[in-house]
Design an enzyme around this catalytic site. Structure first.
Site, short mmCIF file in Angstrom:
data_model
loop_
_atom_site.label_atom_id
_atom_site.label_comp_id
_atom_site.label_asym_id
_atom_site.label_seq_id
_atom_site.Cartn_x
_atom_site.Cartn_y
_atom_site.Cartn_z
N ALA A 30 0.83 -1.21 0.00
CA ALA A 30 0.00 0.00 0.00
C ALA A 30 0.86 1.26 0.00
O ALA A 30 1.22 1.78 1.06
CB ALA A 30 -0.95 -0.01 1.20
N SER A 71 0.47 3.83 -3.05
CA SER A 71 -0.22 4.90 -3.78
C SER A 71 -1.35 5.52 -2.97
O SER A 71 -2.02 4.85 -2.18
CB SER A 71 -0.80 4.36 -5.09
OG SER A 71 0.22 3.92 -5.94
N GLY A 112 0.88 9.10 -6.50
CA GLY A 112 1.16 7.78 -7.07
C GLY A 112 2.65 7.64 -7.27
O GLY A 112 3.39 7.20 -6.38
N TRP A 159 -5.81 2.24 -5.27
CA TRP A 159 -5.27 1.35 -6.30
C TRP A 159 -4.47 0.21 -5.66
O TRP A 159 -3.46 -0.23 -6.21
CB TRP A 159 -4.37 2.11 -7.30
CG TRP A 159 -5.05 3.28 -7.95
CD1 TRP A 159 -4.73 4.59 -7.80
CD2 TRP A 159 -6.17 3.24 -8.85
NE1 TRP A 159 -5.58 5.38 -8.53
CE2 TRP A 159 -6.47 4.57 -9.19
CE3 TRP A 159 -6.94 2.21 -9.39
CZ2 TRP A 159 -7.52 4.89 -10.06
CZ3 TRP A 159 -7.98 2.53 -10.24
CH2 TRP A 159 -8.25 3.85 -10.57
N ARG A 217 10.22 -4.55 -10.05
CA ARG A 217 9.89 -3.81 -11.28
C ARG A 217 10.24 -4.59 -12.53
O ARG A 217 9.47 -4.60 -13.50
CB ARG A 217 10.62 -2.46 -11.26
CG ARG A 217 10.25 -1.55 -12.42
CD ARG A 217 10.62 -0.11 -12.11
NE ARG A 217 9.63 0.52 -11.24
CZ ARG A 217 9.86 1.58 -10.47
NH1 ARG A 217 11.07 2.11 -10.43
NH2 ARG A 217 8.90 2.10 -9.75
N GLN A 268 -5.63 -6.97 -34.41
CA GLN A 268 -5.80 -6.58 -35.80
C GLN A 268 -5.84 -7.79 -36.73
O GLN A 268 -6.68 -7.87 -37.64
CB GLN A 268 -4.67 -5.63 -36.23
CG GLN A 268 -4.92 -4.88 -37.53
CD GLN A 268 -5.98 -3.80 -37.38
OE1 GLN A 268 -6.35 -3.43 -36.25
NE2 GLN A 268 -6.47 -3.30 -38.49
N GLU A 286 3.19 0.23 -10.79
CA GLU A 286 4.60 0.16 -10.37
C GLU A 286 5.46 1.13 -11.17
O GLU A 286 6.60 0.83 -11.54
CB GLU A 286 5.13 -1.27 -10.45
CG GLU A 286 4.57 -2.15 -9.36
CD GLU A 286 5.26 -3.49 -9.25
OE1 GLU A 286 6.50 -3.53 -9.33
OE2 GLU A 286 4.54 -4.49 -9.08
N SER A 296 4.91 4.39 -17.61
CA SER A 296 5.99 4.46 -18.61
C SER A 296 6.69 5.81 -18.59
O SER A 296 7.91 5.89 -18.76
CB SER A 296 5.41 4.20 -20.01
OG SER A 296 4.97 2.86 -20.13
N GLU A 297 5.91 6.88 -18.36
CA GLU A 297 6.51 8.22 -18.33
C GLU A 297 7.51 8.35 -17.18
O GLU A 297 8.57 8.98 -17.32
CB GLU A 297 5.41 9.27 -18.20
CG GLU A 297 4.52 9.42 -19.43
CD GLU A 297 3.52 8.27 -19.59
OE1 GLU A 297 2.92 8.16 -20.67
OE2 GLU A 297 3.33 7.49 -18.62
#
Length: 390
Positions: free
Chosen positions: A125, A127, A132, A157, A242, A336, A363, A366-367
């Site tokens: 716990a 976030s 975040g 979350w 990670r 697709q 976790e 991407s940024e």
């Protein structure tokens, strides 16, 4: 057919190959069947079955040594079979990781055996509604009161929220400003003052919740690490797990590639197999390359951590960033190639697309991974400049 080539790479040892076979055998027999039905019930059943099979010994090891390569192999294999099986395994690791790394012998003896057996679920716990990726902005507080701490605030979350037996909770204790003034605590689910404020429904069903703490009293003996070391505890735990998120993405991507090839070779179009179309071959080739590069980054990061490298934030971030972004592209190509079937609710391709999407967020989005990597590259450049002869 599941890929086995990576098991011969020099990153891995014979024991890892044996472990991969063990996980594969369990997953083939149980993962799909136990993942069906109510999500909470399924997660409990999956954890219990993995515990009975001995698989959770890697997630909550008795000797306290987390084998990151073994964790990655497990998530790689499990995600290929079932996203929920991967989730159940991963949360037993992440939810107990801080306890394994920083808990007292008494706490580990009291709580890890049940987690290892799969009879008690675990949660991490960190976030909050307004914090975040920015750990320095955590607002939950813990105030010392004799031999206890009084915790007030909320977390959101939280995976396994509402069904976990224990929560690792990070709170601001004020030893220093920002991220340096945090402390980690192990909180049993029945603790007075802890309530489940909300269960959260997401696109790929997983147990998620918002937790609320109101004058929750936690004994100082449940502290993980020293007061003020919460950021260190969190980052050390994430440093281990990670790269395993990248491994889960890799497992999903492997499954998506298999489905793509199966569809391309079985579907006939314009007088021949869909596979004969050059654009189809190009899509398959791009997906195959992305699967291989993801595997290399994931298992390199895991090998470096297991080899004793103190921090692998850069390498783990690279593995997570590339593998999760690549898995989304592989899953998208899979949808697709399946055409209309690929967007039908609960079709394997559609389910994969939803499963993969969350990995690019949790976790560390991407940024955030890009920021970590960029800062690490700047530091490496500055260090190299200082080493140049003058």
């Amino acid at each position: 057919m599941p890929d086995r080539d990576f098991l011969s790479w020099p990153f891995l040892e014979p024991r890892h190959r044996d472990w991969a076979e063990e996980v594969e055998a369990w997953a083939a027999a149980h993962a799909g069947r136990l993942s069906e039905g109510d999500t909470d019930t399924a997660v409990r059943a999956l954890a219990r079955s993995m515990g009975e099979a001995g698989l959770l010994r890697m997630a909550a090891p008795e000797d306290g040594r987390l084998d990151v390569r073994a964790l990655c192999i497990a998530r790689d294999v499990l995600a290929r079979h079932s996203g929920l099986a991967d989730f159940a395994f991963a949360m037993q690791g992440l939810g107990t990781g801080s306890l394994t790394l920083f808990g007292s012998d008494e706490l580990k003896a009291r709580y890890l055996p049940a987690a290892r057996a799969g009879t008690a679920l675990a949660a991490f716990a960190l976030s909050e509604p307004e914090a975040g990726s920015d750990v320095a902005a955590l607002a939950t507080t813990a105030t010392r009161d004799g031999d206890h701490w009084v915790i007030d605030g909320s977390k959101t979350w939280i995976s396994n929220g509402g069904i976990a037996a224990t929560y690792v909770v990070f709170a601001r204790t004020g030893e220093a400003p920002g991220a340096k003034g945090l402390t980690a605590f192990l909180v049993p689910a029945g603790t007075s003052g802890l309530t489940i404020a909300e269960r959260i429904e997401v696109s790929a069903p997983h147990p998620l919740a918002t937790l609320r703490f109101e004058a929750m009293r936690v004994p100082d003996t449940h502290r993980l690490g020293k007061p003020g070391d919460g950021f260190k505890v969190a980052m050390a735990t994430l440093d281990v797990f990670r790269a395993t998120v990248g491994a889960a993405a890799l497992g999903f991507a492997r499954h998506a590639l298999d489905l793509t090839i199966e569809r391309a070779t079985g579907r006939h179009l314009f007088g021949g197999p869909l596979f004969d179309q050059q654009m189809t071959q190009a899509a398959i080739a791009e997906s195959a390359v992305e699967v291989e590069t993801s595997a290399l980054l994931v298992y390199r990061a895991a090998w470096l951590k297991d080899s004793g490298m103190p921090r692998v934030s850069r390498e783990a971030s690279m593995a997570k960033l590339h593998a999760t972004e690549a898995a989304q592209r592989v899953a998208d190509r899979c949808v697709q190639i399946h055409g209309g079937h690929g967007v039908v609710r609960d079709h394997p391709a559609e389910k994969l697309y939803r499963e993969v999407r969350a990995l690019r967020v949790y976790e560390g989005a991407s940024e955030v991974q890009r920021i970590i990597i960029a800062r690490a590259e700047r530091a490496r450049s500055e260090e190299a400049a200082q080493c140049k002869p003058r």
